[in-house]
Design an enzyme around this catalytic site. Structure first.
Site, short mmCIF file in Angstrom:
data_model
loop_
_atom_site.label_atom_id
_atom_site.label_comp_id
_atom_site.label_asym_id
_atom_site.label_seq_id
_atom_site.Cartn_x
_atom_site.Cartn_y
_atom_site.Cartn_z
N GLY A 1 0.85 -1.19 0.00
CA GLY A 1 0.00 0.00 0.00
C GLY A 1 0.88 1.23 0.00
O GLY A 1 1.87 1.29 -0.74
N SER B 1 5.69 -5.34 -1.43
CA SER B 1 5.60 -3.93 -1.80
C SER B 1 6.03 -3.04 -0.63
O SER B 1 7.19 -3.08 -0.23
CB SER B 1 4.19 -3.62 -2.28
OG SER B 1 4.10 -2.34 -2.86
N ALA B 2 5.13 -2.25 -0.05
CA ALA B 2 5.50 -1.41 1.10
C ALA B 2 6.05 -2.25 2.24
O ALA B 2 6.95 -1.82 2.97
CB ALA B 2 4.29 -0.61 1.57
N HIS C 1 8.71 -3.01 -6.98
CA HIS C 1 8.01 -2.66 -8.24
C HIS C 1 8.95 -2.02 -9.25
O HIS C 1 8.51 -1.19 -10.06
CB HIS C 1 6.86 -1.70 -7.97
CG HIS C 1 5.75 -2.23 -7.12
ND1 HIS C 1 4.77 -3.07 -7.60
CD2 HIS C 1 5.46 -2.02 -5.81
CE1 HIS C 1 3.92 -3.36 -6.63
NE2 HIS C 1 4.32 -2.74 -5.53
N GLU D 1 8.94 -6.57 -10.40
CA GLU D 1 7.77 -7.34 -9.99
C GLU D 1 7.99 -8.82 -10.34
O GLU D 1 8.57 -9.15 -11.36
CB GLU D 1 6.52 -6.81 -10.67
CG GLU D 1 6.13 -5.44 -10.15
CD GLU D 1 4.76 -4.99 -10.63
OE1 GLU D 1 4.20 -5.62 -11.54
OE2 GLU D 1 4.25 -4.00 -10.08
#
Length: 236
Positions: free
Chosen positions: A91, A123-124, A160, A195
């Site tokens: 997020g 991700s985060a 990413h 990714e």
């Protein structure tokens, strides 16, 4: 021994949410001996969904029922202290770190992971596993107490990662933005994760995992970028 699985993204191409990495997560939990234990999930990065919605989405997509979100615990710090495994979803990284500091969880998570509690995140959740969150791709929608992160992996992580410029886009490429970081922070190292890739951490060693042959990029100030292939390992 430190155990972590740091995933660049929750999805890869059109495979769907957590589908490409579900078996990696299963294998990770089994290797760490916590397959039958409850996973403490931290949803604070999920700005565009409620904590309940995020928790349920992860349970449904991972098809792993033994997940409990930290927002359901009356004492978040105690929940971390008693956790058998910790997971942080993706997020907005600024929001994530803001709440980790607000609830005094940064040092608590560090301590547990250093003690051998398995950690995984995407991700985060991968970005904050690095030394700072300063190579996130996110907008600063809220100001955390500090940019210092969990330091599970003591270098910078850029999730990413995508190389080059998007057609029609006249702003900087990801490489150029990361180069800017290195000009200002010349002693830092950045590991850029395309990714579909991940870092599997065991102690002070990392192995690159990936869906295809997309390498992880190791970037340093005024040095040629090093490509670390899927299947390769390195000491950090």
């Amino acid at each position: 021994m430190k155990q972590a699985l740091l995933l660049s993204s929750s999805s890869y191409k059109d495979t769907g949410y957590l589908r490409h990495c579900k078996n990696w997560i299963y294998d990770f939990l089994k290797e760490c001996g916590v397959w039958d234990e409850q996973v403490l999930f931290i949803p604070y990065a999920g700005v565009r969904r409620t904590n309940d919605e995020y928790e349920q989405k992860v349970i449904d997509c991972l098809e792993y029922k033994n997940i409990a979100s930290i927002h359901n615990f009356s004492d978040p710090k105690r929940a971390v202290a008693e956790a058998k495994a910790i997971c942080i979803g993706g997020g907005n990284t600024f929001a994530l770190l803001y709440y980790l500091y607000k609830f005094d969880l940064v040092e608590a998570i560090k301590k547990r992971v250093e003690a051998g509690v398995p950690y995984f995140g995407w991700s985060a959740g991968a970005n904050v596993a690095g030394s700072t969150m300063m190579t996130t791709n996110d907008m600063p929608i809220i100001m955390p107490k500090s940019f210092d992160a969990l330091n599970i992996f003591p270098h910078q992580i850029n999730p990413h990662f995508i190389s080059g410029k998007i057609a029609g886009h006249n702003g900087e490429s990801r490489e150029e933005r990361l180069e800017e970081f290195l000009i200002v922070n010349q002693k830092s190292l950045i590991y850029a994760l395309p990714e579909g890739t991940a870092l599997r951490i065991k102690g002070e060693n990392a192995a690159v995992m990936g869906m295809e042959n997309s390498p992880v990029l190791k970037m340093a100030y005024q040095k040629e970028t090093e490509l670390i292939k899927v299947g390769d390992s390195f000491k950090f």
